[in-house]
Design a protein around this motif. Structure first.
Motif, mmCIF file in Angstrom:
data_model
loop_
_atom_site.group_PDB
_atom_site.id
_atom_site.type_symbol
_atom_site.label_atom_id
_atom_site.label_comp_id
_atom_site.label_asym_id
_atom_site.label_seq_id
_atom_site.Cartn_x
_atom_site.Cartn_y
_atom_site.Cartn_z
ATOM 1 N N ALA A 1 0.830 -1.208 0.000
ATOM 2 C CA ALA A 1 0.000 0.000 0.000
ATOM 3 C C ALA A 1 0.865 1.258 0.000
ATOM 4 N N PHE A 2 1.927 1.268 0.809
ATOM 5 C CA PHE A 2 2.813 2.430 0.829
ATOM 6 C C PHE A 2 3.510 2.603 -0.509
ATOM 7 N N TRP A 3 3.987 1.521 -1.095
ATOM 8 C CA TRP A 3 4.707 1.579 -2.369
ATOM 9 C C TRP A 3 3.833 2.177 -3.466
ATOM 10 N N GLU A 4 2.539 1.800 -3.475
ATOM 11 C CA GLU A 4 1.641 2.250 -4.536
ATOM 12 C C GLU A 4 1.062 3.632 -4.248
ATOM 13 N N ARG A 5 0.757 3.932 -2.996
ATOM 14 C CA ARG A 5 0.094 5.200 -2.678
ATOM 15 C C ARG A 5 1.009 6.400 -2.877
ATOM 16 N N VAL A 6 2.270 6.267 -2.535
ATOM 17 C CA VAL A 6 3.189 7.412 -2.635
ATOM 18 C C VAL A 6 4.087 7.346 -3.859
ATOM 19 N N ASN A 7 3.950 6.293 -4.678
ATOM 20 C CA ASN A 7 4.837 6.106 -5.829
ATOM 21 C C ASN A 7 6.294 6.147 -5.364
ATOM 22 N N PHE A 8 6.661 5.155 -4.568
ATOM 23 C CA PHE A 8 7.954 5.165 -3.876
ATOM 24 C C PHE A 8 9.154 5.273 -4.815
ATOM 25 N N PRO A 9 9.196 4.590 -5.963
ATOM 26 C CA PRO A 9 10.381 4.760 -6.835
ATOM 27 C C PRO A 9 10.612 6.204 -7.244
ATOM 28 N N GLU A 10 9.536 6.942 -7.513
ATOM 29 C CA GLU A 10 9.697 8.355 -7.880
ATOM 30 C C GLU A 10 10.249 9.164 -6.716
ATOM 31 N N LEU B 1 6.038 10.231 3.499
ATOM 32 C CA LEU B 1 5.627 9.556 4.734
ATOM 33 C C LEU B 1 4.592 10.379 5.485
ATOM 34 N N ALA B 2 4.747 11.679 5.511
ATOM 35 C CA ALA B 2 3.796 12.534 6.212
ATOM 36 C C ALA B 2 2.426 12.502 5.549
ATOM 37 N N SER B 3 2.393 12.240 4.237
ATOM 38 C CA SER B 3 1.106 12.206 3.548
ATOM 39 C C SER B 3 0.258 11.006 3.944
ATOM 40 N N LEU B 4 0.854 10.016 4.594
ATOM 41 C CA LEU B 4 0.085 8.848 5.024
ATOM 42 C C LEU B 4 -0.766 9.142 6.251
ATOM 43 N N GLN B 5 -0.435 10.176 6.971
ATOM 44 C CA GLN B 5 -1.157 10.514 8.197
ATOM 45 C C GLN B 5 -2.266 11.512 7.879
ATOM 46 N N GLY B 6 -3.486 11.112 8.165
ATOM 47 C CA GLY B 6 -4.629 11.969 7.919
ATOM 48 C C GLY B 6 -4.886 12.922 9.069
ATOM 49 N N ASP B 7 -5.964 13.681 8.922
ATOM 50 C CA ASP B 7 -6.307 14.670 9.938
ATOM 51 C C ASP B 7 -6.872 14.007 11.184
ATOM 52 N N ARG B 8 -7.656 12.946 11.009
ATOM 53 C CA ARG B 8 -8.346 12.340 12.142
ATOM 54 C C ARG B 8 -7.996 10.859 12.350
ATOM 55 N N MET B 9 -7.263 10.257 11.443
ATOM 56 C CA MET B 9 -6.916 8.845 11.604
ATOM 57 C C MET B 9 -5.580 8.574 10.924
ATOM 58 N N MET B 10 -4.954 7.490 11.347
ATOM 59 C CA MET B 10 -3.659 7.115 10.792
ATOM 60 C C MET B 10 -3.593 5.609 10.683
ATOM 61 N N ASP B 11 -3.145 5.127 9.529
ATOM 62 C CA ASP B 11 -2.935 3.702 9.314
ATOM 63 C C ASP B 11 -1.542 3.355 9.836
ATOM 64 N N ALA B 12 -1.478 2.931 11.095
ATOM 65 C CA ALA B 12 -0.181 2.702 11.742
ATOM 66 C C ALA B 12 0.652 1.633 11.045
ATOM 67 N N PRO B 13 0.095 0.467 10.666
ATOM 68 C CA PRO B 13 0.934 -0.522 9.977
ATOM 69 C C PRO B 13 1.513 -0.004 8.664
ATOM 70 N N THR B 14 0.710 0.720 7.869
ATOM 71 C CA THR B 14 1.229 1.256 6.609
ATOM 72 C C THR B 14 2.300 2.305 6.859
ATOM 73 N N GLY C 1 6.087 2.042 5.655
ATOM 74 C CA GLY C 1 6.736 3.075 4.867
ATOM 75 C C GLY C 1 8.023 3.567 5.506
ATOM 76 N N ALA C 2 8.021 3.732 6.833
ATOM 77 C CA ALA C 2 9.236 4.155 7.522
ATOM 78 C C ALA C 2 10.340 3.113 7.375
ATOM 79 N N LEU C 3 9.970 1.836 7.423
ATOM 80 C CA LEU C 3 10.960 0.769 7.272
ATOM 81 C C LEU C 3 11.566 0.781 5.873
ATOM 82 N N VAL C 4 10.712 0.906 4.853
ATOM 83 C CA VAL C 4 11.213 0.939 3.477
ATOM 84 C C VAL C 4 12.073 2.185 3.242
ATOM 85 N N SER C 5 11.685 3.305 3.846
ATOM 86 C CA SER C 5 12.421 4.553 3.648
ATOM 87 C C SER C 5 13.795 4.522 4.294
ATOM 88 N N MET C 6 13.955 3.723 5.345
ATOM 89 C CA MET C 6 15.246 3.635 6.022
ATOM 90 C C MET C 6 16.256 2.796 5.268
#
Length: 298
Positions: free
Chosen positions: A82-91, A252-265, A269-274
């Protein structure tokens, strides 16, 4: 003729003082204490990383029911996908590598030129200029971001990665100039006088005499500048307003919404980014170690 006999005297070993034994025992206990403290600090530093890995492979239902400290019941990999596709990680990865690499190279070169003028060129008011560089490096980014944003808009660099590259090149080179000017301030004058007698000009002296000596320090600056720029968030968030130009921390910041956050995603994403930063550090670990210890031996 009577054979002469020789007596060989063997020196008795010096008695071991009780004070020396106590001192060695005390040093041994101190070393074990330092080692235990280092292991404890390492374990404490690894705790957030372990929690992140656990939650990266945990389903949202498992996370909500068992909490962040529980072991995953199943190996959940949809968060990574989900993280790879939502944020277009390669770009985002290409953007981060380009910006961090450009800042590392340009910042190091600019630091070398500035420090060469201050440390070797003996510019008047050298200490005041170095202090100014140090104070400028200590300014918070919140103070700088508004005028920098306005300047970028006026010169046509709005939502352009070059604006971030230029800003961080100047910011990082302020620290690099402060560090290198201190090193070049103690540069051996005999080498400079010998190059001058051989007819070398300023540029020839820089590249043939000064550069080989300070190369270990420059390699450390390249590694530090790359990692520091890779982790930057606030200025790229303000300067880069579209998804096509943003970096990994902003994604990574775009994954966090105003009222909810998908913690596993988010953890996935933080793991892949590291991973790219860890690979970069491991590849240049020996260079970093040699650069840090180069100035320890004259």
């Amino acid at each position: 003729m009577a054979a002469e006999t020789q007596t060989v005297r063997v020196a008795a070993p010096a008695p071991v003082r009780s004070s020396d034994t106590d001192q060695r025992h005390h040093r041994g206990k101190a070393r074990w204490f330092v080692l235990a403290a280092a292991v404890l600090v390492a374990v404490l530093m690894m705790v957030p990383f372990v929690i992140m890995v656990l939650n990266a492979f945990k389903s949202p239902q498992d996370y909500s029911q068992n909490g962040p400290l529980s072991w995953p019941t199943t190996l959940y990999t949809d968060g990574l996908q989900a993280f790879w596709e939502r944020v277009n990680f390669p770009e985002k990865l290409i953007n981060s590598i380009w910006i961090s690499g450009a800042v590392a190279i340009f910042g190091t070169v600019l630091s070398l030129f500035s420090a060469y003028a201050l440390g070797v060129g003996r510019v008047k008011g050298r200490m005041s200029i170095v202090t100014l560089f140090l104070l400028a490096n200590m300014l918070p980014q919140e103070v700088l971001v508004y005028p920098l944003f306005q300047m970028a808009q006026k010169v046509g660099l709005g939502n352009n990665q070059w604006s971030v590259i230029i800003i961080f090149t100047v910011i990082q080179s302020a620290f690099g100039t402060y560090l290198l000017s201190s090193v070049l301030g103690t540069f051996p004058k005999a080498l400079l006088e010998a190059s001058a007698l051989d007819g070398a000009g300023k540029w020839r002296t820089l590249w043939s005499v000064v550069f080989p000596v300070v190369w270990p320090t420059l390699s450390v600056l390249v590694i530090f500048f790359f990692i520091w720029t890779w982790n930057e968030f606030f200025i790229p968030l303000v300067m880069l307003t579209t998804n096509a130009t943003q970096t990994i921390p902003v994604a990574l910041a775009s994954l966090q919404g105003d009222r909810m956050m998908d913690a596993p995603t988010t953890n996935a994403g933080a793991l892949v980014s590291m991973v790219p930063a860890i690979i970069f550090f491991l590849l240049f670990q020996r260079t970093l170690t040699r650069g840090i210890t180069a100035g320890a031996v004259k």
